[in-house]
Scaffold this active site. Sequence first.
Site, PDB file in Angstrom:
ATOM      1  N   ASP A  64       1.180  -1.059  -0.141  1.00 47.22           N
ATOM      2  CA  ASP A  64      -0.262   0.575   0.210  1.00 47.22           C
ATOM      3  C   ASP A  64       0.714   0.974   0.431  1.00 47.22           C
ATOM      4  OD1 ASP A  64      -1.279   2.014   0.547  1.00 47.22           O
ATOM      5  OD2 ASP A  64      -2.564   0.474   2.420  1.00 47.22           O
ATOM      6  N   SER A 143      -0.792  13.206 -15.086  1.00 46.41           N
ATOM      7  CA  SER A 143      -1.838  13.548 -15.433  1.00 46.41           C
ATOM      8  C   SER A 143      -1.894  15.159 -16.120  1.00 46.41           C
ATOM      9  CB  SER A 143      -2.700  13.711 -14.524  1.00 46.41           C
ATOM     10  OG  SER A 143      -3.913  14.125 -15.436  1.00 46.41           O
ATOM     11  N   TYR A 156      -8.195  15.151  -6.854  1.00 49.53           N
ATOM     12  CA  TYR A 156      -6.999  14.566  -7.648  1.00 49.53           C
ATOM     13  C   TYR A 156      -5.714  15.153  -8.469  1.00 49.53           C
ATOM     14  CZ  TYR A 156      -5.831  11.438 -12.022  1.00 49.53           C
ATOM     15  OH  TYR A 156      -4.990  11.057 -12.473  1.00 49.53           O
TER      16      TYR A 156
END
Length: 272
Positions: A64, A143, A156
């Site tokens: 994780d 992104s 985000y």
Amino acid sequence: MKNTIKDKVVLITGASEGIGRELSYQFASQQVKLVLASRNLEALEHLTQECLQKGAETISVKTDVSSSEDCKRMIDLAIGKFGKIDILIQCAGISMSAPFESVQDLGIFEKLMSVNYLGIVYSSYYALSHLKKTKGLIVNISSLQGKTGFPGSTGYSASKFAVQGFSDSLRIELKDTGVDVLVVSPGPIATQMNFRKFDANGTISKEKQQTPKKNIMSVSTCARLILDAIVRRDRELVMTFGGKLIPWVKLVAPRFVDRLVANAVEKFYAEV
Ligand SMILES: NC(=O)c1ccc[n+]([C@@H]2O[C@H](COP(=O)([O-])OP(=O)(O)OC[C@H]3O[C@@H](n4cnc5c(N)ncnc54)[C@H](OP(=O)(O)O)[C@@H]3O)[C@@H](O)[C@H]2O)c1
């Protein structure tokens, strides 16, 4: 053409699905040594078998990335198995879809930062001394939302701006070490991420809900572009023509960019 990545040790986070999984396949065909990491060990072990069949020595590590202990363990296990790390590719990521005012659970913002940003910080930190020995490469998947904000994506987009800032700063710090940093900024890619996002209540669907749209970039094209950029040791890979223009157009017409993004997001969700 000479295979310049043959025998490199490549560690991929977020390998169980989407871009990370496709990168694992494409790297496996290049006779690299693979360390595949994510939380879903079952999916990783299945993928490991497929990569072994393609000729790549492969291990999977349940990780994780929002846990610094897990990231340290992942790096230690990679070194324990292969003795070095050449390329660290950080794909692990989660997303959201909710206007800021509608958000009921502010924990979404912490989770997005923990996985998308801090995951990259922790893994880079523990890998760095090893990457210096191999004059290696850090590849951070950001992104287009790390270049300009998108509505419904405040948390985000902020996490991806953090990735860009971290990567650009680290690249300068490492300039005399031989370690390079590549930031990848994809536009929409046909993976399940587009249907599996935090909503306003902080719930995230784990089910595959829909088939990704056909007219957005395929995950195989995305992975191939990343692989090519890695071989060239680029510092930036921005995947769409519009994305490449964003920083320039923002300088002269920022409101135009806002309108363009708002329309694109509306159209995208109307069609999925
Ligand atoms: N798809 C797009 O349209 C798009 C566009 C631009 C940028 N990106 C970026 O590209 C990267 C990959 O996205 P994708 O589309 O491939 O997404 P995806 O198909 O949803 O896969 C996400 C991957 O991240 C892993 N992951 C999530 N939380 C994690 C955690 N806490 N620790 C470790 N691994 C974790 C998941 O594995 P487990 O569940 O097994 O942990 C999975 O392997 C992300 O950083 C994303 O922001 C995607």
